[in-house]
Design a protein around this motif. Structure first.
Motif, PDB file in Angstrom:
ATOM      1  N   UNK A  71     -40.148  32.804 -37.325  1.00 22.26           N
ATOM      2  CA  UNK A  71     -40.109  32.744 -38.779  1.00 22.26           C
ATOM      3  C   UNK A  71     -38.756  33.073 -39.384  1.00 22.26           C
ATOM      4  N   UNK A  72     -37.748  33.292 -38.561  1.00 20.52           N
ATOM      5  CA  UNK A  72     -36.412  33.543 -39.098  1.00 20.52           C
ATOM      6  C   UNK A  72     -35.447  32.515 -38.527  1.00 20.52           C
ATOM      7  N   UNK A  73     -34.605  31.964 -39.378  1.00 21.50           N
ATOM      8  CA  UNK A  73     -33.643  30.935 -38.979  1.00 21.50           C
ATOM      9  C   UNK A  73     -32.313  31.591 -38.597  1.00 21.50           C
ATOM     10  N   UNK A  74     -32.159  31.901 -37.322  1.00 19.93           N
ATOM     11  CA  UNK A  74     -30.951  32.544 -36.817  1.00 19.93           C
ATOM     12  C   UNK A  74     -29.790  31.570 -36.723  1.00 19.93           C
ATOM     13  N   UNK A  75     -28.583  32.111 -36.693  1.00 14.90           N
ATOM     14  CA  UNK A  75     -27.397  31.297 -36.442  1.00 14.90           C
ATOM     15  C   UNK A  75     -27.440  30.803 -34.998  1.00 14.90           C
ATOM     16  N   UNK A  76     -26.764  29.696 -34.765  1.00 17.57           N
ATOM     17  CA  UNK A  76     -26.657  29.191 -33.392  1.00 17.57           C
ATOM     18  C   UNK A  76     -26.019  30.245 -32.489  1.00 17.57           C
ATOM     19  N   UNK A  77     -25.050  30.981 -33.021  1.00 16.30           N
ATOM     20  CA  UNK A  77     -24.340  31.992 -32.230  1.00 16.30           C
ATOM     21  C   UNK A  77     -25.287  33.079 -31.728  1.00 16.30           C
ATOM     22  N   UNK A  78     -26.195  33.536 -32.572  1.00 15.38           N
ATOM     23  CA  UNK A  78     -27.110  34.595 -32.130  1.00 15.38           C
ATOM     24  C   UNK A  78     -28.192  34.048 -31.205  1.00 15.38           C
ATOM     25  N   UNK A  79     -28.671  32.842 -31.494  1.00 15.34           N
ATOM     26  CA  UNK A  79     -29.664  32.241 -30.582  1.00 15.34           C
ATOM     27  C   UNK A  79     -29.075  32.022 -29.194  1.00 15.34           C
ATOM     28  N   UNK A  80     -27.780  31.749 -29.130  1.00 12.27           N
ATOM     29  CA  UNK A  80     -27.123  31.490 -27.845  1.00 12.27           C
ATOM     30  C   UNK A  80     -26.644  32.774 -27.154  1.00 12.27           C
ATOM     31  N   UNK A  81     -26.835  33.916 -27.786  1.00  9.98           N
ATOM     32  CA  UNK A  81     -26.302  35.179 -27.244  1.00  9.98           C
ATOM     33  C   UNK A  81     -26.982  35.585 -25.934  1.00  9.98           C
ATOM     34  N   UNK A  82     -28.255  35.316 -25.803  1.00 14.14           N
ATOM     35  CA  UNK A  82     -29.000  35.643 -24.579  1.00 14.14           C
ATOM     36  C   UNK A  82     -28.883  37.106 -24.181  1.00 14.14           C
ATOM     37  N   UNK A  83     -29.076  37.986 -25.141  1.00 14.81           N
ATOM     38  CA  UNK A  83     -29.114  39.405 -24.811  1.00 14.81           C
ATOM     39  C   UNK A  83     -30.355  40.018 -25.425  1.00 14.81           C
ATOM     40  N   UNK A  84     -30.684  41.211 -24.988  1.00 12.39           N
ATOM     41  CA  UNK A  84     -31.817  41.965 -25.513  1.00 12.39           C
ATOM     42  C   UNK A  84     -31.275  43.130 -26.313  1.00 12.39           C
ATOM     43  N   UNK A  85     -31.924  43.410 -27.426  1.00 14.11           N
ATOM     44  CA  UNK A  85     -31.513  44.518 -28.282  1.00 14.11           C
ATOM     45  C   UNK A  85     -31.955  45.845 -27.665  1.00 14.11           C
ATOM     46  N   UNK A  86     -31.162  46.358 -26.770  1.00  8.83           N
ATOM     47  CA  UNK A  86     -31.369  47.695 -26.213  1.00  8.83           C
ATOM     48  C   UNK A  86     -30.647  48.686 -27.125  1.00  8.83           C
ATOM     49  N   UNK A  87     -30.934  49.982 -27.002  1.00  6.31           N
ATOM     50  CA  UNK A  87     -30.163  50.953 -27.784  1.00  6.31           C
ATOM     51  C   UNK A  87     -28.657  50.815 -27.532  1.00  6.31           C
ATOM     52  N   UNK A  88     -28.269  50.573 -26.300  1.00  8.29           N
ATOM     53  CA  UNK A  88     -26.842  50.426 -25.982  1.00  8.29           C
ATOM     54  C   UNK A  88     -26.252  49.184 -26.656  1.00  8.29           C
ATOM     55  N   UNK A  89     -26.997  48.084 -26.638  1.00  7.86           N
ATOM     56  CA  UNK A  89     -26.510  46.845 -27.256  1.00  7.86           C
ATOM     57  C   UNK A  89     -26.402  47.006 -28.767  1.00  7.86           C
ATOM     58  N   UNK A  90     -27.418  47.626 -29.377  1.00  4.53           N
ATOM     59  CA  UNK A  90     -27.363  47.880 -30.820  1.00  4.53           C
ATOM     60  C   UNK A  90     -26.174  48.757 -31.166  1.00  4.53           C
ATOM     61  N   UNK A  91     -25.950  49.778 -30.363  1.00  8.18           N
ATOM     62  CA  UNK A  91     -24.839  50.689 -30.590  1.00  8.18           C
ATOM     63  C   UNK A  91     -23.515  49.918 -30.571  1.00  8.18           C
ATOM     64  N   UNK A  92     -23.321  49.110 -29.552  1.00 11.69           N
ATOM     65  CA  UNK A  92     -22.091  48.338 -29.446  1.00 11.69           C
ATOM     66  C   UNK A  92     -21.947  47.308 -30.557  1.00 11.69           C
ATOM     67  N   UNK A  93     -23.033  46.622 -30.868  1.00 13.63           N
ATOM     68  CA  UNK A  93     -23.003  45.569 -31.885  1.00 13.63           C
ATOM     69  C   UNK A  93     -22.705  46.149 -33.266  1.00 13.63           C
ATOM     70  N   UNK A  94     -23.365  47.241 -33.600  1.00 13.93           N
ATOM     71  CA  UNK A  94     -23.238  47.809 -34.941  1.00 13.93           C
ATOM     72  C   UNK A  94     -21.985  48.650 -35.130  1.00 13.93           C
ATOM     73  N   UNK A  95     -21.256  48.906 -34.062  1.00  7.57           N
ATOM     74  CA  UNK A  95     -20.054  49.728 -34.168  1.00  7.57           C
ATOM     75  C   UNK A  95     -18.805  48.910 -34.499  1.00  7.57           C
TER      76      UNK A  95
END
Length: 130
Positions: A71-95
């Motif tokens: 139900x959400x239209x993501x950017x091609x870049x995020x759909x192609x990222x192929x990662x899982x939102x782990x606490x470590x990934x969120x930490x790195x992404x949001x920093x």
């Protein structure tokens, strides 16, 4: 005497384990993280299941594959990222700026510079699950 030795070994193990743990291992403050979310994220994201805003709902984001919330239209870049939102990934992404973390994303965010706020936010996001 044996109990004291075992207790001492357990305490030493905890201390050693803490010394070897990654910087992400320290727990954030969930209540403070809720405040960080309200200040930094709530304009574009909801924490309610099924309620997307300008950005997707962040309910149950921890453990979710990036770019997959129905139900959400993501950017091609995020759909192609192929990662899982782990606490470590969120930490790195949001920093860092979102465009640096995921070039081509539509998300406009400069990143959260304060490490404590970042830890608190990630701890809060980790509580948003069924």
């Amino acid at each position: 005497m044996t109990k004291l030795l075992l207790r001492g070994a357990a305490v030493a193990g905890l201390c050693l384990g803490g010394a070897l743990a990654s910087p992400l291992a320290h727990a954030g403050n969930v209540a403070a993280g809720s405040d960080v979310f309200k200040a930094e994220c709530a304009e574009c994201h909801s924490v309610r299941a099924g309620r997307n805003k300008k950005g997707p709902s962040l309910f149950a984001v921890v453990g979710r594959a990036a770019g997959t919330l129905p139900g959400y239209n993501y950017s091609d870049a995020l759909r192609a990222a192929h990662w899982t939102w782990t606490p470590e990934k969120l930490h790195g992404y949001l920093s860092q700026p979102a465009g640096k973390a995921n070039p081509g994303t539509r998300m406009k965010y400069d990143g959260l510079a304060d490490p404590r706020d970042l830890d608190d936010l990630v701890a809060y996001l980790g509580t948003l699950h069924p």
